[in-house]
Scaffold this motif. Structure first.
Motif, PDB file in Angstrom:
ATOM      1  N   THR A 218       0.834  -1.208   0.000  1.00 18.58           N
ATOM      2  CA  THR A 218       0.000   0.000   0.000  1.00 18.58           C
ATOM      3  C   THR A 218       0.865   1.252   0.000  1.00 18.58           C
ATOM      4  OG1 THR A 218      -1.799  -1.156   1.134  1.00 18.58           O
ATOM      5  CG2 THR A 218      -1.796   1.253   1.243  1.00 18.58           C
ATOM      6  N   THR A 219       1.958   1.219   0.745  1.00 17.95           N
ATOM      7  CA  THR A 219       2.879   2.357   0.750  1.00 17.95           C
ATOM      8  C   THR A 219       3.407   2.621  -0.654  1.00 17.95           C
ATOM      9  OG1 THR A 219       3.533   1.912   3.045  1.00 17.95           O
ATOM     10  CG2 THR A 219       5.033   3.248   1.720  1.00 17.95           C
ATOM     11  N   LEU A 220       3.773   1.564  -1.365  1.00 17.30           N
ATOM     12  CA  LEU A 220       4.260   1.739  -2.735  1.00 17.30           C
ATOM     13  C   LEU A 220       3.144   2.217  -3.657  1.00 17.30           C
ATOM     14  CD1 LEU A 220       6.493  -1.449  -3.109  1.00 17.30           C
ATOM     15  CD2 LEU A 220       7.116   0.822  -2.258  1.00 17.30           C
ATOM     16  N   TYR A 221       1.962   1.650  -3.495  1.00 22.40           N
ATOM     17  CA  TYR A 221       0.832   2.010  -4.349  1.00 22.40           C
ATOM     18  C   TYR A 221       0.461   3.486  -4.184  1.00 22.40           C
ATOM     19  CZ  TYR A 221      -3.823   1.679  -6.475  1.00 22.40           C
ATOM     20  OH  TYR A 221      -4.935   1.859  -7.263  1.00 22.40           O
ATOM     21  N   GLU A 222       0.587   3.989  -2.961  1.00 23.00           N
ATOM     22  CA  GLU A 222       0.233   5.389  -2.705  1.00 23.00           C
ATOM     23  C   GLU A 222       1.236   6.362  -3.304  1.00 23.00           C
ATOM     24  OE1 GLU A 222      -0.194   5.431   1.540  1.00 23.00           O
ATOM     25  OE2 GLU A 222      -2.284   4.720   1.469  1.00 23.00           O
ATOM     26  N   MET A 223       2.326   5.842  -3.828  1.00 25.10           N
ATOM     27  CA  MET A 223       3.266   6.673  -4.557  1.00 25.10           C
ATOM     28  C   MET A 223       2.803   6.898  -6.005  1.00 25.10           C
ATOM     29  SD  MET A 223       7.400   6.263  -4.304  1.00 25.10           S
ATOM     30  CE  MET A 223       7.362   4.628  -4.993  1.00 25.10           C
ATOM     31  N   LYS A 224       1.770   6.160  -6.420  1.00 20.33           N
ATOM     32  CA  LYS A 224       1.225   6.242  -7.778  1.00 20.33           C
ATOM     33  C   LYS A 224       2.304   6.010  -8.838  1.00 20.33           C
ATOM     34  CE  LYS A 224      -2.858   7.097  -6.202  1.00 20.33           C
ATOM     35  NZ  LYS A 224      -3.826   5.988  -6.141  1.00 20.33           N
ATOM     36  N   PRO A 225       2.977   4.868  -8.745  1.00 15.81           N
ATOM     37  CA  PRO A 225       4.048   4.601  -9.710  1.00 15.81           C
ATOM     38  C   PRO A 225       3.505   4.308 -11.099  1.00 15.81           C
ATOM     39  CG  PRO A 225       3.652   2.672  -8.376  1.00 15.81           C
ATOM     40  CD  PRO A 225       2.779   3.757  -7.812  1.00 15.81           C
ATOM     41  N   SER A 226       4.326   4.556 -12.104  1.00 14.47           N
ATOM     42  CA  SER A 226       3.955   4.258 -13.488  1.00 14.47           C
ATOM     43  C   SER A 226       4.603   2.986 -13.994  1.00 14.47           C
ATOM     44  CB  SER A 226       4.371   5.407 -14.419  1.00 14.47           C
ATOM     45  OG  SER A 226       3.583   6.539 -14.204  1.00 14.47           O
ATOM     46  N   PHE A 227       5.729   2.591 -13.378  1.00 16.87           N
ATOM     47  CA  PHE A 227       6.417   1.409 -13.874  1.00 16.87           C
ATOM     48  C   PHE A 227       7.193   0.767 -12.744  1.00 16.87           C
ATOM     49  CE2 PHE A 227      10.901   2.479 -13.866  1.00 16.87           C
ATOM     50  CZ  PHE A 227      10.889   3.863 -13.778  1.00 16.87           C
ATOM     51  N   PHE A 228       7.607  -0.483 -13.002  1.00 20.26           N
ATOM     52  CA  PHE A 228       8.452  -1.227 -12.076  1.00 20.26           C
ATOM     53  C   PHE A 228       9.501  -1.950 -12.903  1.00 20.26           C
ATOM     54  CE2 PHE A 228       9.540  -4.760  -9.221  1.00 20.26           C
ATOM     55  CZ  PHE A 228       9.665  -4.104  -8.001  1.00 20.26           C
ATOM     56  N   ARG A 229      10.763  -1.717 -12.587  1.00 27.42           N
ATOM     57  CA  ARG A 229      11.868  -2.353 -13.306  1.00 27.42           C
ATOM     58  C   ARG A 229      12.137  -3.705 -12.650  1.00 27.42           C
ATOM     59  NH1 ARG A 229      17.640  -0.732 -12.066  1.00 27.42           N
ATOM     60  NH2 ARG A 229      18.983  -1.698 -13.628  1.00 27.42           N
ATOM     61  N   LEU A 230      11.975  -4.759 -13.415  1.00 26.01           N
ATOM     62  CA  LEU A 230      12.080  -6.089 -12.826  1.00 26.01           C
ATOM     63  C   LEU A 230      12.925  -7.008 -13.706  1.00 26.01           C
ATOM     64  CD1 LEU A 230       9.952  -8.353 -14.380  1.00 26.01           C
ATOM     65  CD2 LEU A 230       8.344  -6.644 -13.537  1.00 26.01           C
ATOM     66  N   PRO A 231      13.618  -7.976 -13.086  1.00 25.46           N
ATOM     67  CA  PRO A 231      13.593  -8.325 -11.660  1.00 25.46           C
ATOM     68  C   PRO A 231      14.537  -7.489 -10.813  1.00 25.46           C
ATOM     69  CG  PRO A 231      15.072  -9.814 -12.796  1.00 25.46           C
ATOM     70  CD  PRO A 231      14.495  -8.908 -13.854  1.00 25.46           C
ATOM     71  N   GLY A 232      14.851  -6.298 -11.252  1.00 30.71           N
ATOM     72  CA  GLY A 232      15.845  -5.465 -10.595  1.00 30.71           C
ATOM     73  C   GLY A 232      17.112  -5.446 -11.418  1.00 30.71           C
ATOM     74  N   GLY A 233      18.028  -4.543 -11.081  1.00 26.23           N
ATOM     75  CA  GLY A 233      19.250  -4.420 -11.847  1.00 26.23           C
ATOM     76  C   GLY A 233      20.242  -5.514 -11.525  1.00 26.23           C
ATOM     77  N   ASN A 234      20.968  -5.357 -10.412  1.00 26.12           N
ATOM     78  CA  ASN A 234      21.964  -6.358 -10.045  1.00 26.12           C
ATOM     79  C   ASN A 234      21.342  -7.720  -9.764  1.00 26.12           C
ATOM     80  OD1 ASN A 234      23.966  -4.486 -10.305  1.00 26.12           O
ATOM     81  ND2 ASN A 234      24.145  -4.054  -8.134  1.00 26.12           N
ATOM     82  N   ASN A 235      20.050  -7.767  -9.533  1.00 25.15           N
ATOM     83  CA  ASN A 235      19.384  -9.035  -9.268  1.00 25.15           C
ATOM     84  C   ASN A 235      19.450  -9.975 -10.471  1.00 25.15           C
ATOM     85  OD1 ASN A 235      17.920 -10.721  -7.441  1.00 25.15           O
ATOM     86  ND2 ASN A 235      16.038 -10.270  -8.551  1.00 25.15           N
ATOM     87  N   LEU A 236      19.861  -9.466 -11.630  1.00 23.34           N
ATOM     88  CA  LEU A 236      19.986 -10.338 -12.796  1.00 23.34           C
ATOM     89  C   LEU A 236      21.062 -11.393 -12.599  1.00 23.34           C
ATOM     90  CD1 LEU A 236      19.634  -7.989 -15.892  1.00 23.34           C
ATOM     91  CD2 LEU A 236      18.087  -9.811 -15.188  1.00 23.34           C
ATOM     92  N   GLY A 237      22.087 -11.098 -11.797  1.00 22.06           N
ATOM     93  CA  GLY A 237      23.047 -12.167 -11.567  1.00 22.06           C
ATOM     94  C   GLY A 237      24.427 -11.734 -11.145  1.00 22.06           C
ATOM     95  N   GLN A 238      24.915 -12.330 -10.046  1.00 24.34           N
ATOM     96  CA  GLN A 238      26.285 -12.119  -9.594  1.00 24.34           C
ATOM     97  C   GLN A 238      27.252 -13.004 -10.380  1.00 24.34           C
ATOM     98  OE1 GLN A 238      27.407  -9.927  -7.315  1.00 24.34           O
ATOM     99  NE2 GLN A 238      29.538 -10.578  -7.581  1.00 24.34           N
ATOM    100  N   THR A 239      26.779 -14.201 -10.718  1.00 20.96           N
ATOM    101  CA  THR A 239      27.583 -15.133 -11.511  1.00 20.96           C
ATOM    102  C   THR A 239      26.692 -15.773 -12.572  1.00 20.96           C
ATOM    103  OG1 THR A 239      27.123 -17.116 -10.172  1.00 20.96           O
ATOM    104  CG2 THR A 239      28.932 -15.691  -9.441  1.00 20.96           C
ATOM    105  N   TRP A 240      27.334 -16.443 -13.533  1.00 16.54           N
ATOM    106  CA  TRP A 240      26.567 -17.167 -14.541  1.00 16.54           C
ATOM    107  C   TRP A 240      25.705 -18.228 -13.875  1.00 16.54           C
ATOM    108  CZ3 TRP A 240      26.808 -22.419 -15.641  1.00 16.54           C
ATOM    109  CH2 TRP A 240      26.067 -22.836 -16.748  1.00 16.54           C
ATOM    110  N   GLU A 241      26.245 -18.965 -12.920  1.00 11.27           N
ATOM    111  CA  GLU A 241      25.515 -20.052 -12.292  1.00 11.27           C
ATOM    112  C   GLU A 241      24.336 -19.560 -11.458  1.00 11.27           C
ATOM    113  OE1 GLU A 241      28.480 -22.142 -10.089  1.00 11.27           O
ATOM    114  OE2 GLU A 241      28.948 -23.502 -11.742  1.00 11.27           O
ATOM    115  N   THR A 242      24.466 -18.381 -10.844  1.00 10.74           N
ATOM    116  CA  THR A 242      23.409 -17.895  -9.950  1.00 10.74           C
ATOM    117  C   THR A 242      22.557 -16.810 -10.591  1.00 10.74           C
ATOM    118  OG1 THR A 242      24.890 -16.254  -8.924  1.00 10.74           O
ATOM    119  CG2 THR A 242      24.789 -18.450  -7.915  1.00 10.74           C
TER     120      THR A 242
END
Length: 624
Positions: A218-242
């Motif tokens: 609800t806190t995020l929704y009340e910001m009235k966002p237009s977009f969400f970048r997913l799954p995140g930036g660095n979350n794409l991967g620290q290594t090839w295996e992970t």
């Protein structure tokens, strides 16, 4: 995550010093351009842990002498979840024995909620045992707030799921609570039972399965966002295996192996690609979808002749989101999971922070962008190297810029995009935040724990440039978004939370004020002084005739201003002001130290306003 500056808002800046003559801002009436899950149980499925180690039992504890261990199960629940929790009840045991989970640094017990609890169990060896498991929510000292019983049979040698609702009888103020599974020790003495895939969910945002905690969402929704970048930036991967692989995050939870995340903790992937897309749908925003593009944060770039399967994986990922179920197997998978209609999608980001591997990005961008554009010509693809460095082919039409700096840097760079060439290229400010006062070591000593009034106001000054340059800046997002105050790897963050409370930061309110006060077009005005302390931006919503004037004063003193409008406006309007001492922060100890305050104010075709020190003001009125 931040609202897209689809329509340029104009912030009008005030000069520092109450003895100074008022800054006069003259506004042009002709627009120059349009403006542009919270699961409660930690380590619930023993994913990515080493069996028969103490670390594998993280967040779990034995109750009243029971023996517990994580084993590599010879008959696992699934190939994705090879481990299970084995309980052995010693002979001669009496009273309630079993195990408990402390949650993510506590469990919020609320008598107004019904919790859905479940787990799988089996007996590794057939037994004559016929008994009852008590599933409960209780305090650390054993006070039971909710409980339910389920029959457990020793003849059950294949995995069986049991599920119960839990409705607490009271709401303790402490979150030092546990989820427990116990047996009567006398009845269960000598028994060994295996358990897997525990789940405990409170009500979720929009009642989504595997959904988000209501207060955080609800806190995020009340910001009235237009977009969400997913799954995140660095979350794409620290290594090839992970690296993050979309296909390992969809379907049944028992088929999601999880992975070691880039920040050192285990990602269960209960929040997978479909849940991300539902989050966008429920919050009425679009996804900016990132695909892994052959580079990991450990510095490894795949050679060009090995890219083909990963390009195909990216194509499959996009088809899962927008494909036609009648002719694509991954779109059909989406449909089988309950969403036959394609999700809205405009932008796909190829990689993340590829300025760290710019030379290999030349061929990686060429191969990914070329193949993805051929497969999805309707989509827009975002490059993540530095703009035009190196030169890429095909020429990117969108770039993602990231910057973490000091408050003074953001104020000094409020005109950052003004000098960018208008050559058909558009920019996504994908990550930015004022994080430190130490200009010589921004990522080292001097880091902020929480955003301050000064840091947030400096970001607001920078954001006026997004609106002024909304003809080329198509989106922007503060980063990072969320922080659990009990366990974090980066500071500051936009929103902090613990087991029971949410703490929106001063930067959250800056983002919110910009987002909810968006016009559909930008109105040019007198420009702020380059290198000054007063910035502004003016936008108009042509649908309803609302005028938004955003004013940022980053100086130590209030500043008088005069606005000259080119049209008549309603005499009554509002002023919403975020201001406070420069070092003030919203934190668990001072959660509401600085919040926006809205008051009525008078307007005219020409009117005066004094911008408080260290402030963001949004003036709102209506054209006549």
């Amino acid at each position: 995550m931040l609202s897209r500056p689809l329509h340029r808002g104009v912030l009008v800046a005030a000069l520092a010093g109450y003895v100074t003559a008022a800054t006069v801002v003259t506004i042009n009436g002709t627009a120059s351009h349009p403006t542009s899950p919270f699961l409660l149980l930690q380590n619930r499925a023993f994913q990515q842990v080493t069996p028969n180690t103490a670390d594998a039992l993280y967040a779990w504890n034995a109750i009243h002498g029971a023996a517990i261990s994580v084993i590599a199960d010879p008959s696992p629940l699934s190939s994705a979840l090879p481990n299970s929790l084995q309980l052995t009840v010693p002979q001669g045991t009496a009273g309630q024995v079993g195990f408990g989970n402390e949650g993510y640094y506590g469990i919020n017990v609320n008598a107004e909620w019904t919790y859905n609890a479940s787990f799988y169990y089996k007996f590794p060896v057939a037994s004559s045992f016929e008994g009852t498991a008590i599933i409960a929510l209780q305090s650390a000292d054993g006070q039971v707030y909710a409980s339910a019983s389920v029959p457990i049979s020793g003849s059950q040698q294949t995995w069986r799921q049991v599920a119960v609702p839990l409705r607490p009888s009271s709401s303790p103020t402490s979150t030092a609570n546990n989820f427990t599974v116990t047996f009567d020790g006398a009845d269960a003495a000598g028994q060994t039972i295996d358990f897997a895939m525990f789940s405990l969910f409170p009500p979720t945002f929009k009642d989504r399965a595997n959904g988000l905690r209501i207060d955080v969402a609800t806190t995020l929704y009340e910001m009235k966002p237009s977009f969400f970048r997913l799954p995140g930036g660095n979350n794409l991967g620290q290594t090839w295996e992970t690296r993050w692989q979309w296909n390992a995050t969809v379907g049944s939870l028992v088929d999601r192996p999880g992975r070691v995340g880039d920040w050192g903790y285990i990602n269960t992937d209960g929040l997978g690609l479909l849940e991300y897309m539902y989050l966008c749908e429920d919050m009425e925003m679009e996804a900016i979808l990132a695909v892994w593009a052959g580079y990991s944060l450990d510095g490894e770039s795949l050679p060009e002749d090995e890219l083909a399967p990963y390009i195909q994986q990216a194509i499959d990922q996009i088809n899962f989101v927008i494909g036609d179920p009648s002719n694509n197997e991954y779109a059909a998978l989406r449909a089988s999971l309950g969403h036959p209609e394609p999700f809205p999608l405009t932008y796909v980001e190829i990689g993340n922070e590829d300025f760290f591997a710019s030379e290999s990005y030349i061929y990686r961008w060429r191969d990914f962008a070329g193949n993805l554009t051929a497969a999805f010509p309707q989509l827009r693809f975002i490059a993540t190297s530095y703009p035009f460095n190196p030169i890429l082919d095909p020429v990117p039409l969108q770039y993602d810029n990231h910057v973490y700096q000091t408050p003074s840097w953001f104020v000094e760079n409020a005109f950052y995009y003004d000098s960018y060439e208008r050559n058909g290229t558009y920019y996504f400010q994908g990550e930015y935040a004022a994080i430190s006062y130490n200009a010589s070591d921004v990522f080292g000593t001097g880091r902020l724990m929480y955003p301050t009034v000064e840091s947030s106001v400096s970001e607001a000054a920078y954001m006026t440039g997004f609106e002024r340059n909304g003809d080329i800046v198509f989106a922007a997002s503060y980063a990072p978004l969320l922080m659990n105050v009990a366990q974090y790897q980066w500071t500051p963050n936009l929103v902090a939370f613990d087991a029971s409370e949410v703490y929106p930061s001063t930067s959250y309110f800056v983002q919110q004020l910009f987002s909810v006060s968006r016009g559909t077009e930008y109105l040019p005005s007198t420009l702020p002084t380059l290198g000054g302390t007063l910035y502004w931006s003016v936008t108009r919503d042509t649908n309803v005739g609302t005028i938004f004037i955003k004013i940022v004063n980053s100086d130590t003193a209030a500043v008088p201003m005069t606005f000259n409008l080119p049209f008549e406006v309603a005499s009554a309007g509002t002023a919403t002001v975020l201001t406070g001492p420069p070092t003030a922060s919203n934190s668990p100890s001072t959660p509401n130290a600085v919040v926006p305050v809205t008051s009525n104010t008078n307007f005219a075709k020409s009117f005066d306003y004094t911008a408080p020190a260290y402030s963001l003001t949004v003036l709102t009125t209506r054209m006549l």
